[in-house]
Design an enzyme around this catalytic site. Structure first.
Site, PDB file in Angstrom:
ATOM      1  N   LYS A  66      -4.831 -15.225 -13.526  1.00 58.49           N
ATOM      2  CA  LYS A  66      -6.082 -14.888 -12.531  1.00 58.49           C
ATOM      3  C   LYS A  66      -7.080 -13.921 -13.128  1.00 58.49           C
ATOM      4  CE  LYS A  66      -6.896 -13.589  -7.942  1.00 58.49           C
ATOM      5  NZ  LYS A  66      -7.009 -12.588  -7.818  1.00 58.49           N
TER       6      LYS A  66
ATOM      7  N   LYS B 198       0.868  -0.991   0.171  1.00 56.34           N
ATOM      8  CA  LYS B 198      -0.254   0.156   0.157  1.00 56.34           C
ATOM      9  C   LYS B 198       1.043   1.274  -0.235  1.00 56.34           C
ATOM     10  CE  LYS B 198      -4.028  -2.107   0.139  1.00 56.34           C
ATOM     11  NZ  LYS B 198      -5.216  -2.011  -0.463  1.00 56.34           N
TER      12      LYS B 198
ATOM     13  N   LYS C 141     -10.057  -8.146  -9.572  1.00 52.56           N
ATOM     14  CA  LYS C 141     -10.640  -7.042 -10.162  1.00 52.56           C
ATOM     15  C   LYS C 141      -9.694  -6.359 -10.416  1.00 52.56           C
ATOM     16  CE  LYS C 141     -12.291  -6.219  -6.028  1.00 52.56           C
ATOM     17  NZ  LYS C 141     -11.555  -5.944  -4.924  1.00 52.56           N
TER      18      LYS C 141
HETATM   19  P1  ATP Z   1      -8.039  -7.577  -5.945  1.00 57.80           P
HETATM   20  O1  ATP Z   1      -7.334  -7.732  -7.375  1.00 57.80           O
HETATM   21  O2  ATP Z   1      -8.276  -6.335  -5.270  1.00 57.80           O
HETATM   22  O3  ATP Z   1      -7.341  -8.221  -4.820  1.00 57.80           O
HETATM   23  P2  ATP Z   1     -10.099  -9.976  -6.230  1.00 57.80           P
HETATM   24  O4  ATP Z   1     -10.624 -10.029  -7.359  1.00 57.80           O
HETATM   25  O5  ATP Z   1      -8.657 -10.621  -5.779  1.00 57.80           O
HETATM   26  O6  ATP Z   1      -9.694  -8.109  -5.926  1.00 57.80           O
HETATM   27  P3  ATP Z   1     -10.632 -10.856  -3.864  1.00 57.80           P
HETATM   28  O7  ATP Z   1     -11.720  -9.668  -2.900  1.00 57.80           O
HETATM   29  O8  ATP Z   1      -8.721 -11.106  -3.161  1.00 57.80           O
HETATM   30  O9  ATP Z   1     -10.831 -10.557  -5.784  1.00 57.80           O
HETATM   31  O10 ATP Z   1     -10.882 -12.086  -3.688  1.00 57.80           O
HETATM   32  C1  ATP Z   1     -12.161 -12.586  -2.847  1.00 57.80           C
HETATM   33  C2  ATP Z   1     -12.646 -13.837  -3.020  1.00 57.80           C
HETATM   34  O11 ATP Z   1     -12.338 -14.499  -4.222  1.00 57.80           O
HETATM   35  C3  ATP Z   1     -10.987 -14.702  -1.747  1.00 57.80           C
HETATM   36  O12 ATP Z   1     -11.737 -15.702  -1.478  1.00 57.80           O
HETATM   37  C4  ATP Z   1     -10.041 -15.030  -3.163  1.00 57.80           C
HETATM   38  O13 ATP Z   1      -9.658 -16.000  -2.815  1.00 57.80           O
HETATM   39  C5  ATP Z   1     -10.966 -14.984  -4.661  1.00 57.80           C
HETATM   40  N1  ATP Z   1     -10.935 -15.299  -5.791  1.00 57.80           N
HETATM   41  C6  ATP Z   1     -10.654 -13.996  -6.070  1.00 57.80           C
HETATM   42  N2  ATP Z   1     -10.259 -14.032  -7.650  1.00 57.80           N
HETATM   43  C7  ATP Z   1     -10.352 -15.746  -7.937  1.00 57.80           C
HETATM   44  C8  ATP Z   1      -9.710 -16.070  -9.284  1.00 57.80           C
HETATM   45  N3  ATP Z   1      -9.763 -15.726 -10.073  1.00 57.80           N
HETATM   46  N4  ATP Z   1     -10.057 -17.627  -9.210  1.00 57.80           N
HETATM   47  C9  ATP Z   1     -10.616 -17.837  -8.023  1.00 57.80           C
HETATM   48  N5  ATP Z   1     -10.755 -17.216  -6.798  1.00 57.80           N
HETATM   49  C10 ATP Z   1     -10.819 -15.887  -6.623  1.00 57.80           C
HETATM   50 MG    MG Z   2      -7.280 -10.509  -4.554  1.00 55.23          MG
END
Ligand code: ATP
Ligand code: MG
Length: 330
Positions: free
Chosen positions: A195, A112, A198
């Protein structure tokens, strides 16, 4: 006896297929098997100073999307973090036994500081302490954590031990990581990245309409096609198949696998099928997002009921915490 399982939900962003097929589908199953508590972590998002209207809008959207996707307030406790003042009280007390050095060393803080170097506020530094308060307030046995949250759970365990030792009390059990094990699929991005996420900017969201879904899927990165029978798939193509396996029926997957193996595959057809099957799965959820999102009475009922349940458990913990610390009435 049923185990208590607690999980926080980030209050920003829309739910994408990775969230849904990764964690959420397991939560939906779990809520019928354990005593589950899910909360929208809105206070955490204040580290980035959202506008007040956005702050509430985010909670509204996230809550709506999780309900629409299948979290069931009749079975799980679903609440908003800021509705539970006991969390912030515990946060203050835990801050007193947390050291600056250990917080500065966390990977998330270092990250951060790099990302928002002009806003390195104390809330950012003590983010793991608020997270520890979120967890310990309900004294859960298990917390489902992704890789990026393991360090935070470790700090939570350290603080639980330290509190018990310092105040010679036995208030906090150490929460363990909930392991979904082999059930956890990683959803890839369609831009060739490993992956969907977000931050990766490659999300296909549960709230996307059919046109948007088709557009995103048709843009998936591919190559010029297999050149020899039964050849190895490059990552980009394997990513498409991974998604197909999640959203389509086995015969559809087999059909396209065979077409790949005998070099007759047309990526246009593969993507069209994938887009259609994603739409089929997300359409009912999107419809519910619209219905639930417009139903303020329902959302009020759900959050009030969740807050009442969560406060009962939080107040029981704080009673013991206050006693251990020596906070008492005259
Ligand atoms: P950020 O990019 O801000 O980390 P993110 O898209 O990875 O966001 P998170 O809020 O970190 O989403 O994840 C919420 C939940 O979804 C967590 O349990 C994470 O393990 C799961 N998750 C996120 N992306 C994936 C993915 N591509 N495949 C499987 N599980 C996922
Ligand atoms: Mg994440």
């Amino acid at each position: 006896m049923k185990e208590t399982v607690l999980s926080g939900i980030r209050s920003t962003g829309h739910l994408h297929l990775g969230n849904y097929f990764g964690a959420l589908r397991n939560f939906i199953k779990m809520q019928y098997e354990h005593r589950c508590l899910f909360f929208v972590a809105d206070l955490h998002s204040l580290t980035t100073h959202p506008k007040p209207a956005d702050f509430h809008g985010n909670v509204h959207r996230v809550l709506t999307e999780y309900l629409a996707a299948g979290l069931d307030p009749e079975h799980a406790t679903l609440f908003v973090q800021s509705d539970i003042p006991e969390i912030t009280e515990l946060y203050v007390l835990l801050n007193m036994i947390t050291y600056k050095g250990e917080l500065e060393r966390t990977t998330s803080f270092k990250d951060k500081v790099r990302k928002q170097e002009d806003n390195v506020n104390a809330g950012l530094l003590t983010y793991p302490v608020l997270m520890a308060a979120d967890i310990l307030i309900h004294r859960p046995a298990k917390v489902p954590v992704g890789k990026d949250q393991e360090q935070h759970l470790e700090i939570t365990r350290t603080l639980a031990r330290r509190f018990n030792r310092l105040y010679e009390a036995d208030v906090f059990p150490e929460p363990a990581a909930f392991n979904f094990g082999a059930e956890l699929v990683k959803i890839p991005g369609l831009d060739g990245s490993g992956k969907m996420g977000k931050s990766e900017g490659n999300g296909i969201f549960l709230s996307d309409d059919e046109k948007t879904i088709h557009k995103k899927v048709m843009h998936a990165v591919t190559d010029s096609g297999p050149t020899a029978p039964n050849g190895e798939m490059p990552d980009t193509i394997r990513n498409i198949f991974t998604l197909l396996e999640v959203v389509s029926t086995p015969d559809v997957v087999t059909h396209f696998r065979e077409a790949y193996n005998n070099c007759t595959i047309r990526y246009g057809e593969l993507k069209k099928q994938l887009a259609e099957d994603i739409c089929k799965i997300t359409l009912p959820i999107r419809t519910r997002i619209e219905e639930i999102g417009a139903d303020r009475d329902y959302l009020r009922k759900v959050t009030q009921q969740g807050a009442a349940q969560a406060r009962e458990s939080a107040q029981a913990t704080m009673k013991e915490v206050r006693k251990a610390v020596g906070i008492q009435a005259f």
